[in-house]
Structure formats: C-alpha cells, structure tokens
Design an enzyme around this catalytic site. Structure first.
Site, mmCIF file in Angstrom:
data_model
loop_
_atom_site.group_PDB
_atom_site.id
_atom_site.type_symbol
_atom_site.label_atom_id
_atom_site.label_comp_id
_atom_site.label_asym_id
_atom_site.label_seq_id
_atom_site.Cartn_x
_atom_site.Cartn_y
_atom_site.Cartn_z
ATOM 1 N N HIS A 69 -72.547 31.356 -17.490
ATOM 2 C CA HIS A 69 -73.143 32.653 -17.133
ATOM 3 C C HIS A 69 -74.461 32.774 -17.907
ATOM 4 C CE1 HIS A 69 -68.769 33.915 -16.294
ATOM 5 N NE2 HIS A 69 -69.359 33.618 -15.166
ATOM 6 N N GLU A 72 -75.462 35.128 -21.037
ATOM 7 C CA GLU A 72 -74.603 35.135 -22.229
ATOM 8 C C GLU A 72 -75.247 34.267 -23.297
ATOM 9 O OE1 GLU A 72 -70.752 36.051 -19.405
ATOM 10 O OE2 GLU A 72 -70.708 34.279 -20.680
ATOM 11 N N HIS A 166 -68.709 31.621 -24.001
ATOM 12 C CA HIS A 166 -69.194 32.794 -23.272
ATOM 13 C C HIS A 166 -69.363 33.976 -24.223
ATOM 14 C CE1 HIS A 166 -68.213 31.534 -18.983
ATOM 15 N NE2 HIS A 166 -67.681 30.562 -19.699
ATOM 16 N N GLU A 230 -64.671 33.561 -25.635
ATOM 17 C CA GLU A 230 -65.550 34.738 -25.545
ATOM 18 C C GLU A 230 -65.924 35.146 -26.966
ATOM 19 O OE1 GLU A 230 -66.538 36.134 -22.722
ATOM 20 O OE2 GLU A 230 -65.138 35.330 -21.223
HETATM 21 ZN ZN ZN Z 1 -69.113 34.395 -19.147
#
Ligand code: ZN
EC number: 3.5.1.96
Length: 351
Positions: A69, A72, A166, A230
């Site tokens: 992504h 990020e 992420h 994350e």
């Molecule tokens: Zn992500």
C-alpha cells in the site's frame, strides 16, 4: 544476466537510493547486478525488487516487503534506510535478503493503490478469467514470481520468512499488530511470536481461512514464516516519528545481519492473541457503521451492540468483547467491510 549494464547501476552504487530509482520507474526497471566490496552480490530484478546475496553461506532466506500500500510510509522509510546501509557497506549481511517496494506508482500518488488493492490479488487472484488485467494485477503476478525464484535459489534446508510491512489506516488500541496467516492446521510458532515481540508487536491476529494477501501467499505456497505486520498509523513521508519504529528496525536488521538472533524466554502473558470471529461484507449500496471514523482497531463491543448495517440487515455483536478490525464502509460491493475478532489463549496449537 545480459551483458548490457543498465545506466542506473553506477549511481545506485554511489547513493544506494533504490527507493528513488524505483519511484522514477513506476512499473518496470531493467534487471542489473553488481558486487559490493564485501562480496555481497546485489541483484535488481525489477522496479522495487532488490536482492542481496552475502558472500558467506546463509541459513535464512528473508523477504521484507513494504509499499504493497503506497501511502504506508514508515515501513518504506525503514527498508529504504536498510538498503542504503547495505549498499554503502555499513551493514554486512549474513542472510540472503529480498526487499520489495510493492507499488511504486501508488507511493508517488500518495495513495493506498492506483486501480486496485494489491493485497487482494495474491495467491493467484491476479489472474481471473473474464477480469481484465491492470498494472496492479500484473505486478502481483510478477511479485509472486520474484518471491518464488528467491526462495527456490536458497540453500537446501534454509528457513524461509517473509514480513510484509504495513501501517494501518486508523489508529489501534494495540498500536502495532501482526496477522498470522491461516496455516491449514499446522502449528503456530512461539519463536515467531518472540521475533514479533522483539519488533514491538505483542498483538497477533490468527487467521482461520485462506486469504489474498502477500503474506498468505508466501506462507501457503512456500511454507515461509510469513506475517502482515501493521506498525502503527499511516502518516505522510517525513512525518513519522521514527523513534517509535526503533525496535522494529533493530530487529529486522539483526535478523539479516546475524547468524542467529536470541530472544528472551517465551512468556504467554506478554502477548494478546485474537482469532477471527467473522467477516462482514458490504452487499448493498447503503452500508454504515454506528461508530465514528476514528474508532480504533481492537475496540471491543458488548454482546447485542450494533456493529454494522448492510442495507436492511443489522449486525449485532454476538459474543461479549467482539472487537472490530479494519472497518471500511467504502469498499466495493461484495468485499469485506469489517473483520471481527475475539481473544484467544496460547494452547497446544503453538510449538
Ligand atoms: Zn497496508
């Protein structure tokens, strides 16, 4: 490798700035290779895909991916720094390492993706009969191939791991957390939980079904210890408080630059584990959550409280403490709008 040496090699040797090179070549970069003074072979497979093969025999094949992504940024900054240190010869590798910036164009436009969420396209979901290909679908197919080739060239018996890094769209009660892909009945590894804890991640979500994510692909197809990690909340480049990622960077560095990494003795009390309870898909145009856009991941609800409304269908918490993850009312119709989780204990399924 062809005899043609790409133009960018000399500058890359000097600057180590593979991130900028990738951003300047959004979907394609000619392959190239050079060797550092310490003997590490550097292979550029494509834009955003760079491999380091140390001169010594390694026991681990390590994949670090970021920018699956594009907005990020914190993990992109961490990987950018590591790549620069390796190319400058400041960080000597003991393990084979493949770094991936997943979606360079989405970095440039500062968005999660260009046309389609890359992390919904792995494990073959990039190529579906009747669905036209786009840049992200083509990229997902290529990234699978680079990971596959990287693992297949590893030493016999070496261990495989892939950490897909992420940052979450919204805040989280548990700032950092990891997603442990579905293992199809194989045991979860305490040693991997220890690695995550060393990265500052004490919250782990154990999945119970196959997924389209990059981490599930490496786990399922290549048997890698693989996680979606994350690391906190999305921020623009330069606005990340990098001190909050110091433990993560230190641990990622140790894994590739040491023969072995020792972690403290396993203590179940240090972890918060959750298992997926259910997914709620958006099936109607009218879809809403009763909580605000600011509601944090892992916020728990009392049994009977409203969680979401899909058209005329209300969804209520059916377990005390049912907690929300990744709520997104704006997903395409048919896609997951909400994941809910419930706490779980560390039991005999962990080795
Ligand atoms: Zn992500």
């Amino acid at each position: 490798m062809s005899a043609t040496i790409p133009d960018y090699i000399e500058e890359l040797k000097q600057t180590g700035d593979f991130l900028t090179l990738s951003r300047n070549n959004e979907w394609h970069l000619a392959a190239g290779e050079f060797t550092l003074n310490n003997g590490t072979v550097v292979t550029i497979h494509d834009t955003g895909v760079i491999e380091f093969q140390p001169a010594t025999v390694s026991s681990k094949d390590v994949v670090y991916s970021s920018a699956v992504h594009g907005n990020e940024t914190a993990p992109i900054e961490i990987c950018d720094e590591l790549i620069k240190q390796i190319i400058a010869g400041e960080l000597l590798l003991k393990q084979r390492a493949l770094f991936i910036f997943g979606n360079p164009q989405s970095i440039n436009i500062g968005l999660r993706f260009v046309e389609e969420n890359l992390n919904r396209l792995f494990n073959g979901h990039h190529t579906v009969e009747g669905v036209p290909m786009n840049n992200e679908r083509t990229r997902a197919a290529k990234l699978e191939q680079y990971v596959s080739d990287f693992f297949s060239r590893g030493e016999q018996g070496s261990s495989r791991c892939h950490y897909d890094l992420h940052t979450a769209i919204r805040g989280s009660k548990n700032e950092k957390f990891a997603v442990y892909p579905y293992l199809h009945g194989k045991p979860w590894k305490k040693s991997q939980l220890q690695f995550l804890l060393s990265c500052g991640v004490n919250t782990v979500l154990m999945m119970k079904s196959p997924a389209t994510t990059f981490s599930y692909y490496s786990s399922f197809v290549h048997g890698a210890d693989s996680f979606t990690v994350e690391l906190g909340q999305v921020k623009p480049f330069g606005e990340n408080d990098m001190s909050r990622f110091a433990k993560t960077k230190k641990t990622l560095t140790a894994l590739i630059s040491q023969d072995n990494v020792d972690y403290p003795e396993f203590n179940a009390d240090e972890f918060e584990l959750f298992t997926v309870h259910r997914t709620i898909n958006r099936t109607q145009n009218e879809f809403s959550f009763p909580f605000s856009d600011q509601a944090e991941n892992f916020t728990g609800f009392a049994k009977g409280e409203l969680l979401a409304t899909d058209g005329d269908t209300p969804y209520y918490a059916d377990v005390q403490g049912e907690a929300i993850i990744f709520p997104n009312a704006n997903v395409a119709i048919g896609q997951r709008a909400l994941l809910t989780v419930v706490p779980m204990a560390i039991d005999s399924n962990f080795i």
